[in-house]
Motif scaffolding. Structure first.
Motif, PDB file in Angstrom:
ATOM      1  N   GLY A  54       0.568  -1.004   0.155  1.00 48.47           N
ATOM      2  CA  GLY A  54      -0.395  -0.159   0.263  1.00 48.47           C
ATOM      3  C   GLY A  54       0.926   1.299  -0.255  1.00 48.47           C
ATOM      4  O   GLY A  54       2.238   1.196   0.105  1.00 48.47           O
ATOM      5  N   LEU A  55       0.458   2.786  -0.423  1.00 44.28           N
ATOM      6  CA  LEU A  55       0.845   3.703  -0.517  1.00 44.28           C
ATOM      7  C   LEU A  55      -0.539   5.093  -0.940  1.00 44.28           C
ATOM      8  O   LEU A  55      -1.605   4.192  -0.500  1.00 44.28           O
ATOM      9  N   GLN A  56      -0.045   5.685  -0.416  1.00 45.43           N
ATOM     10  CA  GLN A  56      -0.518   6.721   0.119  1.00 45.43           C
ATOM     11  C   GLN A  56      -1.206   7.697  -1.094  1.00 45.43           C
ATOM     12  O   GLN A  56      -0.254   6.884  -1.776  1.00 45.43           O
ATOM     13  N   ARG A  57      -2.395   7.993  -0.321  1.00 45.46           N
ATOM     14  CA  ARG A  57      -3.524   8.714  -1.701  1.00 45.46           C
ATOM     15  C   ARG A  57      -2.314   9.821  -2.960  1.00 45.46           C
ATOM     16  O   ARG A  57      -2.091   9.583  -3.323  1.00 45.46           O
ATOM     17  N   ASN A  58      -1.743  10.625  -1.894  1.00 48.71           N
ATOM     18  CA  ASN A  58      -0.630  11.558  -2.444  1.00 48.71           C
ATOM     19  C   ASN A  58       0.662  11.035  -2.507  1.00 48.71           C
ATOM     20  O   ASN A  58       1.585  12.242  -2.677  1.00 48.71           O
ATOM     21  N   ALA A  59       1.417  10.120  -2.573  1.00 43.34           N
ATOM     22  CA  ALA A  59       2.253   9.740  -3.639  1.00 43.34           C
ATOM     23  C   ALA A  59       2.500  10.058  -4.427  1.00 43.34           C
ATOM     24  O   ALA A  59       1.089   9.650  -5.159  1.00 43.34           O
ATOM     25  N   PRO A  60       3.966   9.974  -5.246  1.00 38.30           N
ATOM     26  CA  PRO A  60       4.462  10.766  -6.601  1.00 38.30           C
ATOM     27  C   PRO A  60       3.998   9.361  -7.061  1.00 38.30           C
ATOM     28  O   PRO A  60       3.614   8.513  -6.984  1.00 38.30           O
ATOM     29  N   ARG A  61       3.302   9.502  -8.430  1.00 36.47           N
ATOM     30  CA  ARG A  61       2.811   8.832  -9.555  1.00 36.47           C
ATOM     31  C   ARG A  61       3.991   8.949 -11.195  1.00 36.47           C
ATOM     32  O   ARG A  61       4.222   9.985 -11.002  1.00 36.47           O
ATOM     33  N   ILE A  62       4.154   7.679 -11.306  1.00 32.73           N
ATOM     34  CA  ILE A  62       4.679   8.178 -12.708  1.00 32.73           C
ATOM     35  C   ILE A  62       3.955   9.361 -13.529  1.00 32.73           C
ATOM     36  O   ILE A  62       2.766   9.403 -13.521  1.00 32.73           O
ATOM     37  N   PRO A  63       4.368   9.920 -14.957  1.00 34.13           N
ATOM     38  CA  PRO A  63       4.038  10.492 -15.069  1.00 34.13           C
ATOM     39  C   PRO A  63       3.166  10.369 -16.378  1.00 34.13           C
ATOM     40  O   PRO A  63       2.229  10.551 -16.633  1.00 34.13           O
ATOM     41  N   GLU A  64       3.795   9.020 -16.729  1.00 33.00           N
ATOM     42  CA  GLU A  64       2.528   7.834 -18.071  1.00 33.00           C
ATOM     43  C   GLU A  64       1.245   7.416 -16.814  1.00 33.00           C
ATOM     44  O   GLU A  64       0.257   7.398 -18.717  1.00 33.00           O
ATOM     45  N   ALA A  65       0.807   7.706 -15.989  1.00 33.00           N
ATOM     46  CA  ALA A  65      -0.214   7.246 -15.987  1.00 33.00           C
ATOM     47  C   ALA A  65      -1.604   7.915 -16.312  1.00 33.00           C
ATOM     48  O   ALA A  65      -1.571   9.132 -16.085  1.00 33.00           O
ATOM     49  N   ASP A  66      -2.414   7.268 -16.011  1.00 32.97           N
ATOM     50  CA  ASP A  66      -3.354   8.480 -16.766  1.00 32.97           C
ATOM     51  C   ASP A  66      -4.257   9.330 -15.225  1.00 32.97           C
ATOM     52  O   ASP A  66      -3.888  10.059 -14.036  1.00 32.97           O
ATOM     53  N   PRO A  67      -4.697  10.208 -16.015  1.00 34.32           N
ATOM     54  CA  PRO A  67      -4.253  12.156 -14.967  1.00 34.32           C
ATOM     55  C   PRO A  67      -5.835  11.547 -14.152  1.00 34.32           C
ATOM     56  O   PRO A  67      -6.455  10.402 -13.786  1.00 34.32           O
ATOM     57  N   GLU A  68      -5.576  11.918 -12.884  1.00 35.39           N
ATOM     58  CA  GLU A  68      -6.254  11.597 -11.252  1.00 35.39           C
ATOM     59  C   GLU A  68      -6.507  12.475 -10.462  1.00 35.39           C
ATOM     60  O   GLU A  68      -5.229  13.868  -9.866  1.00 35.39           O
ATOM     61  N   GLU A  69      -7.249  12.713 -10.061  1.00 31.90           N
ATOM     62  CA  GLU A  69      -8.111  14.214  -9.114  1.00 31.90           C
ATOM     63  C   GLU A  69      -8.211  13.112  -7.707  1.00 31.90           C
ATOM     64  O   GLU A  69      -9.068  12.444  -7.872  1.00 31.90           O
ATOM     65  N   VAL A  70      -6.931  13.505  -6.758  1.00 29.15           N
ATOM     66  CA  VAL A  70      -7.580  13.730  -5.647  1.00 29.15           C
ATOM     67  C   VAL A  70      -7.687  14.707  -4.586  1.00 29.15           C
ATOM     68  O   VAL A  70      -7.456  15.789  -3.711  1.00 29.15           O
ATOM     69  N   PRO A  71      -8.918  13.983  -3.985  1.00 26.52           N
ATOM     70  CA  PRO A  71      -9.848  15.050  -3.632  1.00 26.52           C
ATOM     71  C   PRO A  71      -8.593  15.572  -1.811  1.00 26.52           C
ATOM     72  O   PRO A  71      -8.587  14.442  -1.142  1.00 26.52           O
ATOM     73  N   GLU A  72      -8.867  16.787  -1.237  1.00 30.45           N
ATOM     74  CA  GLU A  72      -7.815  16.443  -0.274  1.00 30.45           C
ATOM     75  C   GLU A  72      -8.472  15.398   0.913  1.00 30.45           C
ATOM     76  O   GLU A  72      -6.789  15.361   1.841  1.00 30.45           O
ATOM     77  N   ASP A  73      -9.608  16.234   1.291  1.00 33.06           N
ATOM     78  CA  ASP A  73      -9.505  14.526   2.132  1.00 33.06           C
ATOM     79  C   ASP A  73      -9.325  13.228   1.854  1.00 33.06           C
ATOM     80  O   ASP A  73      -9.483  12.799   3.282  1.00 33.06           O
ATOM     81  N   LYS A  74      -8.930  12.996   1.332  1.00 31.57           N
ATOM     82  CA  LYS A  74      -7.853  11.677   0.734  1.00 31.57           C
ATOM     83  C   LYS A  74      -7.162  11.372   0.013  1.00 31.57           C
ATOM     84  O   LYS A  74      -6.581  10.109   0.732  1.00 31.57           O
ATOM     85  N   ALA A  75      -6.634  12.397   0.803  1.00 29.97           N
ATOM     86  CA  ALA A  75      -5.299  12.012   0.266  1.00 29.97           C
ATOM     87  C   ALA A  75      -4.061  11.414   1.400  1.00 29.97           C
ATOM     88  O   ALA A  75      -3.180  11.087   0.388  1.00 29.97           O
ATOM     89  N   LEU A  76      -4.636  11.415   2.392  1.00 27.37           N
ATOM     90  CA  LEU A  76      -3.801  10.695   3.266  1.00 27.37           C
ATOM     91  C   LEU A  76      -4.146   8.908   3.656  1.00 27.37           C
ATOM     92  O   LEU A  76      -3.692   8.135   4.069  1.00 27.37           O
ATOM     93  N   ARG A  77      -5.217   8.882   2.590  1.00 30.24           N
ATOM     94  CA  ARG A  77      -5.802   7.994   3.018  1.00 30.24           C
ATOM     95  C   ARG A  77      -4.730   6.275   1.785  1.00 30.24           C
ATOM     96  O   ARG A  77      -3.679   6.674   0.712  1.00 30.24           O
ATOM     97  N   LEU A  78      -5.057   4.931   2.753  1.00 32.67           N
ATOM     98  CA  LEU A  78      -4.170   4.239   2.198  1.00 32.67           C
ATOM     99  C   LEU A  78      -4.391   3.207   1.159  1.00 32.67           C
ATOM    100  O   LEU A  78      -5.636   2.577   1.284  1.00 32.67           O
ATOM    101  N   VAL A  79      -4.040   3.482  -0.043  1.00 32.30           N
ATOM    102  CA  VAL A  79      -4.435   2.127  -1.457  1.00 32.30           C
ATOM    103  C   VAL A  79      -4.184   0.983  -1.162  1.00 32.30           C
ATOM    104  O   VAL A  79      -2.809   1.216  -1.337  1.00 32.30           O
TER     105      VAL A  79
END
Length: 284
Positions: A54-79
């Motif tokens: 798992g990683l937090q939703r605010n963890a860096p993503r590779i540039p090639e990934a599809d665009p994603e918007e992470v709501p501020e209230d979910k930034a610290l959630r663990l995927v």
């Protein structure tokens, strides 16, 4: 292999990260092998089981990934997702064979990790796709596509104790689109040369775009229907009395090959409580 498990913790902090990336090998831009060191060892598991990463939703993503918007209230959630362990059960690290899903929630973050960075690891391994359901004296045929190969690497390494050859006759049949997608190819080819009781059978489905490939070709689920060629490649009979079969990978391949082995070859898929001689990992 990425299992169907999905989950999130309500909130998390960096203190929830309990493992470190110690090595990374990029097979292609979309395939990697990553080795993880748990903070707490040993981390016991059976060959064929899976663990949660798992990683937090605010963890860096590779540039090639599809665009994603992470709501501020979910930034610290663990995927969190479940991945088959490919390391042998005697090894001190955990190894995972991962395919990039550009639209995925976790793999674009995993592919952004560098050696030394931290991530979440579940407390224990799980799963019933293991060799303890195979009686002594039976051959083992392992059929896979893509990263479905991962649990078989664990099985082979465990049975060989990392230093020799598996005593039990084993064959790994691995299907991929191109030869460069055949992860662990060098290791498996080495075992194939050195071990009398081990066979590695790679099959490429798109040879028209892979001019350097001169090995077996075709769609894996069609290729295994040629029982004579399959037995010749494996070096042992593919029948319920002598050989247990494992299936892992693309759901379409599993559905097709399971039906073939059950209806045409007399295999029994069994259940979790009463395992048969055909074992399928149906999570993707």
């Amino acid at each position: 292999m990425d299992h169907a498990y999905q989950g999130e913790l309500c909130m998390s902090t960096a203190n929830d990260y309990n493992a470190t990336v110690v090595e990374r090998l990029d097979i292609t831009p979309n395939l990697m092998i990553i080795r993880v060191k748990p903070d707490v060892t040993p981390f016991p598991f059976l060959a064929g089981q899976f663990a949660i990463l798992g990683l937090q939703r605010n963890a860096p993503r590779i540039p090639e990934a599809d665009p994603e918007e992470v709501p501020e209230d979910k930034a610290l959630r663990l995927v969190r997702r479940a991945y088959s362990i490919s390391s042998g059960s005697h090894e001190t690290h955990l190894e995972f064979y991962i395919s990039l899903v550009q639209s995925g929630e976790l793999t674009p973050r995993l592919f952004a990790l560098a050696v030394g960075e931290r991530l979440f690891l579940g407390k224990s391994a799980s799963g019933h796709f293991t060799l303890d359901r195979v009686p002594p004296g039976h051959n083992i045929l392992m059929v896979s596509t893509g990263t479905g190969l991962a649990p078989y690497i664990s099985m082979v390494r465990t049975m060989a104790l990392g230093i020799g050859c598996p005593i039990t006759p084993m064959a790994v049949v691995h299907g991929a689109s191109y030869s460069w997608d055949l992860g662990y190819r060098t290791e498996l080819e080495g075992l194939n040369r050195q071990c009398d009781h081990f066979r590695y059978v790679p099959v490429v489905s798109r040879p028209q775009d892979d001019k350097d490939w001169s090995g077996r070709t075709g769609r894996l689920n069609v290729w295994v229907e040629n029982k004579k060629a399959l037995e010749e490649a494996c070096g042992f009979p593919v029948d319920p009395a002598h050989t247990h079969i494992f299936l892992c990978g693309n759901p379409g391949m599993i559905e097709f090959t399971e039906k073939y082995f059950v209806e045409q070859c007399g295999y029994d898929a069994g259940s979790k409580k009463e395992p048969g001689n055909l074992h399928a990992e149906k999570y993707w």
